[in-house]
Design a protein around this motif. Structure first.
Motif, mmCIF file in Angstrom:
data_model
loop_
_atom_site.group_PDB
_atom_site.id
_atom_site.type_symbol
_atom_site.label_atom_id
_atom_site.label_comp_id
_atom_site.label_asym_id
_atom_site.label_seq_id
_atom_site.Cartn_x
_atom_site.Cartn_y
_atom_site.Cartn_z
ATOM 1 N N GLY A 1 28.267 12.571 -32.002
ATOM 2 C CA GLY A 1 29.449 12.631 -32.856
ATOM 3 C C GLY A 1 30.294 13.855 -32.577
ATOM 4 N N LEU A 2 29.645 15.004 -32.442
ATOM 5 C CA LEU A 2 30.388 16.242 -32.178
ATOM 6 C C LEU A 2 31.052 16.212 -30.802
ATOM 7 C CD1 LEU A 2 27.917 18.882 -33.677
ATOM 8 C CD2 LEU A 2 30.046 18.016 -34.677
ATOM 9 N N VAL A 3 30.381 15.630 -29.815
ATOM 10 C CA VAL A 3 30.976 15.523 -28.484
ATOM 11 C C VAL A 3 32.202 14.622 -28.513
ATOM 12 C CG1 VAL A 3 30.625 14.634 -26.149
ATOM 13 C CG2 VAL A 3 28.882 16.044 -27.201
ATOM 14 N N ILE A 4 32.116 13.517 -29.258
ATOM 15 C CA ILE A 4 33.264 12.613 -29.368
ATOM 16 C C ILE A 4 34.461 13.338 -29.965
ATOM 17 C CG2 ILE A 4 34.151 10.585 -30.588
ATOM 18 C CD1 ILE A 4 31.396 9.321 -30.273
ATOM 19 N N VAL A 5 34.238 14.096 -31.024
ATOM 20 C CA VAL A 5 35.331 14.842 -31.668
ATOM 21 C C VAL A 5 35.891 15.895 -30.706
ATOM 22 C CG1 VAL A 5 35.912 16.439 -33.533
ATOM 23 C CG2 VAL A 5 34.491 14.444 -34.009
ATOM 24 N N CYS A 6 35.003 16.644 -30.059
ATOM 25 C CA CYS A 6 35.457 17.704 -29.150
ATOM 26 C C CYS A 6 36.207 17.143 -27.959
ATOM 27 C CB CYS A 6 34.256 18.531 -28.676
ATOM 28 S SG CYS A 6 33.509 19.547 -29.966
ATOM 29 N N MET A 7 35.753 16.017 -27.412
ATOM 30 C CA MET A 7 36.423 15.452 -26.262
ATOM 31 C C MET A 7 37.781 14.876 -26.629
ATOM 32 S SD MET A 7 34.772 16.274 -23.722
ATOM 33 C CE MET A 7 35.855 15.420 -22.575
ATOM 34 N N GLU A 8 37.938 14.369 -27.851
ATOM 35 C CA GLU A 8 39.246 13.902 -28.285
ATOM 36 C C GLU A 8 40.210 15.080 -28.390
ATOM 37 O OE1 GLU A 8 42.454 11.672 -29.515
ATOM 38 O OE2 GLU A 8 40.604 11.095 -28.486
ATOM 39 N N LEU A 9 39.743 16.194 -28.939
ATOM 40 C CA LEU A 9 40.579 17.387 -29.007
ATOM 41 C C LEU A 9 40.891 17.900 -27.598
ATOM 42 C CD1 LEU A 9 38.749 19.255 -31.920
ATOM 43 C CD2 LEU A 9 40.934 18.039 -32.052
ATOM 44 N N PHE A 10 39.888 17.902 -26.736
ATOM 45 C CA PHE A 10 40.064 18.371 -25.359
ATOM 46 C C PHE A 10 41.084 17.509 -24.619
ATOM 47 C CE2 PHE A 10 38.760 17.855 -20.882
ATOM 48 C CZ PHE A 10 38.911 19.155 -20.443
ATOM 49 N N GLU A 11 40.965 16.189 -24.742
ATOM 50 C CA GLU A 11 41.881 15.296 -24.037
ATOM 51 C C GLU A 11 43.309 15.440 -24.565
ATOM 52 O OE1 GLU A 11 42.475 10.526 -23.066
ATOM 53 O OE2 GLU A 11 40.625 11.254 -23.974
ATOM 54 N N THR A 12 43.449 15.610 -25.880
ATOM 55 C CA THR A 12 44.776 15.785 -26.456
ATOM 56 C C THR A 12 45.439 17.052 -25.943
ATOM 57 O OG1 THR A 12 44.129 14.586 -28.464
ATOM 58 C CG2 THR A 12 46.054 16.010 -28.611
ATOM 59 N N LEU A 13 44.701 18.151 -25.937
ATOM 60 C CA LEU A 13 45.249 19.411 -25.436
ATOM 61 C C LEU A 13 45.519 19.333 -23.932
ATOM 62 C CD1 LEU A 13 43.024 21.953 -27.402
ATOM 63 C CD2 LEU A 13 45.414 21.345 -27.836
ATOM 64 N N PHE B 1 49.350 19.239 -19.514
ATOM 65 C CA PHE B 1 49.903 18.624 -18.317
ATOM 66 C C PHE B 1 51.350 18.199 -18.541
ATOM 67 C CE2 PHE B 1 45.806 18.017 -16.049
ATOM 68 C CZ PHE B 1 46.254 18.332 -14.772
ATOM 69 N N SER B 2 51.659 17.712 -19.740
ATOM 70 C CA SER B 2 53.039 17.325 -20.037
ATOM 71 C C SER B 2 53.962 18.530 -19.914
ATOM 72 C CB SER B 2 53.129 16.721 -21.445
ATOM 73 O OG SER B 2 52.366 15.543 -21.545
ATOM 74 N N TYR B 3 53.521 19.655 -20.460
ATOM 75 C CA TYR B 3 54.332 20.872 -20.370
ATOM 76 C C TYR B 3 54.482 21.321 -18.920
ATOM 77 C CZ TYR B 3 55.848 25.692 -20.935
ATOM 78 O OH TYR B 3 56.543 26.863 -20.829
#
Length: 208
Positions: free
Chosen positions: A138-150, A155-157
């Protein structure tokens, strides 16, 4: 068909997870081979598929409708996939580091799932280790979602500063998926259920 034990749904899913584990390993090897070839100067470079948010310049399109009495309208909130080949070794190296983090998280999750489904197939799910494993997932899923968003935001910037695209402009898109975050926290809650179940089983064993 029973849920737990041998010849059960859990045993079938266990083998599915085992297959997923080896597929993930093969995929990771393929990623490193492709990245390594690009890093040493492969002629084709490295292909990147990057999710992006774009804004269409109003002068580049016109939307009207006589039937609906619409004189002007615009298209907003547009997302897409930017496909490009890069030969910059610095960018390839950064990509390999980020890919390593993502692949490491994926392999860690699948590895924990392997252990969980082994206990389910054995008919013994309520062990303390499973509570820790489910919480970890569960914690990895949350962290990876935050990681992918950032990562997408970064990359967009970066692309906004190095790419020149006519008629459209790239946007810095910060979008967390509430569904993914919810799934991660569900795993954390289920972990507490398993922890409590393991404690109750241990207490029952002491009273016998």
């Amino acid at each position: 068909m029973k849920t737990l034990g041998k010849a059960s749904v859990s045993s079938v899913l266990r083998w599915a997870v085992e297959v997923a584990w080896y597929v993930a390993i093969i995929g990771a090897i393929a990623v490193y081979v492709e990245g390594g070839r690009a890093l040493i100067g492969g002629p084709a470079g490295l292909r990147l598929d990057l999710p992006i948010a774009i804004e269409l310049e109003p002068a580049a399109h016109e939307i009207v409708s006589q039937q609906l009495a619409i004189e002007s309208a615009r298209i907003d909130d547009v997302t897409g996939m930017l496909k490009l080949h890069v030969s910059s070794r610095g960018l390839v190296a950064v990509w390999l580091v980020l890919a390593s983090a993502w692949l490491g998280a994926l392999l860690a999750v699948v590895y924990q799932l392997r252990k969980i489904f082994r206990t389910l197939a054995a008919g013994d799910p309520f062990v303390r280790e499973n509570a820790s494993r489910i919480r970890f997932i569960g914690l990895v899923i949350v962290c990876m979602e935050l990681f992918e968003t950032l990562l997408v935001l970064g990359f967009s910037y970066y692309l906004r500063t190095v790419l020149d695209i006519s008629s459209i402009s790239l946007q810095s898109d910060f979008r967390l998926s509430p569904e993914i975050l919810f799934l991660g926290f569900v795993f954390v809650v289920i972990a507490e259920v398993f922890r409590r179940g393991a404690e109750m089983r241990e207490e029952q064993a002491l009273t016998v």
